[in-house]
Scaffold this active site. Structure first.
Site, short mmCIF file in Angstrom:
data_model
loop_
_atom_site.label_atom_id
_atom_site.label_comp_id
_atom_site.label_asym_id
_atom_site.label_seq_id
_atom_site.Cartn_x
_atom_site.Cartn_y
_atom_site.Cartn_z
N CYS A 45 0.84 -1.22 0.00
CA CYS A 45 0.00 0.00 0.00
C CYS A 45 0.87 1.26 0.00
CB CYS A 45 -0.89 0.04 1.23
SG CYS A 45 -1.96 -1.37 1.39
C1 BEZ Z 1 0.61 -4.75 1.91
O1 BEZ Z 1 -0.13 -3.83 1.68
O2 BEZ Z 1 1.80 -4.66 1.77
C2 BEZ Z 1 0.06 -6.08 2.36
C3 BEZ Z 1 -1.12 -6.10 3.07
C4 BEZ Z 1 -1.60 -7.32 3.50
C5 BEZ Z 1 -0.94 -8.50 3.16
C6 BEZ Z 1 0.25 -8.45 2.42
C7 BEZ Z 1 0.73 -7.22 2.00
#
Ligand code: BEZ
Length: 215
Positions: A45
């Site tokens: 994100c």
């Molecule tokens: C991320 O946004 O990096 C993420 C969120 C949940 C699981 C794996 C990655």
């Protein structure tokens, strides 16, 4: 029932990093790209939000407002923004909805319980100025999205609306387009004065109208 293409999307009011937002008011007469994130302070994100900030001028050029959403609080988002700006070298120049009560997530079907029953999956909703849902994508949490692809589909949708053309596989701005099968030959001759190639009666190819000034 889950939102489907062509549906008028429901409005919502929710707090954000730029204060309370009424989604319909925020979008105004623009297009809107609404996209969800599983959680603050997550690596994928963080890269996505930085990338969207860098593309903001491209969204602006197309008359598109962007609106992110994550299920944490405004204060958490504000702390996270510092990290995003520091690590991604870009200023977060659009609001992030703080959907702590999952009001928007539930309204838009952003939580897929068999994947995760607490956090949202990665959704993208492309909404037109009439508040109609024109495209949606759903990605799992570990897979980052390609926001150049979102710009590409906005280009395609806007071109279809303006010029009655469809866009073939892997189309990008400037590439040839397909005249919509619903356009009669008589209408096609008027609309595309530079001509078109009829490969099959249902497959008529013409130049990108933006290149030849038809739109
Ligand atoms: C991320 O946004 O990096 C993420 C969120 C949940 C699981 C794996 C990655």
């Amino acid at each position: 029932m889950a939102l489907q293409l062509g549906d008028k999307v429901p409005n919502f009011n929710q707090d954000s990093t730029e204060g309370p937002i009424d989604m319909y008011e925020y979008a105004g007469n623009n297009w809107l790209v609404l996209f969800s994130h599983p959680k603050d302070f997550t690596p994928v994100c963080t890269t996505e939000l930085g990338a969207v900030a860098k593309l903001k001028s491209e969204f602006d050029k197309r008359g598109v407002k962007v609106l992110a959403l994550s299920v944490d609080s405004v204060s958490s988002h504000k702390e996270w923004i510092k990290d995003i700006e520091d690590t991604q070298k870009s200023k977060v120049n659009y609001p992030i909805i703080a959907d702590q009560d999952r009001k928007v997530a539930n309204l838009y079907g952003m939580i897929h319980p068999n994947e995760d029953n607490v956090f949202t999956v990665r959704t993208v909703f492309v909404i037109d100025p009439d508040k109609k849902l024109r495209l949606f994508l759903t990605y799992p949490a570990p897979t980052g999205r390609n926001f150049d692809e979102i710009l590409r589909v906005v280009d395609a949708l806007q071109l279809t609306d303006r010029c009655k053309v469809a866009t073939p596989v892997n189309w990008n701005r400037g590439d040839d387009v397909i005249i919509l099968p619903s356009v009669s030959e008589e209408d096609a001759n008027k609309r595309f004065p530079d001509g078109y190639e009829t490969i099959r009666p249902y497959l008529r190819i013409t130049k990108d109208p933006d290149l030849v000034g038809v739109s």
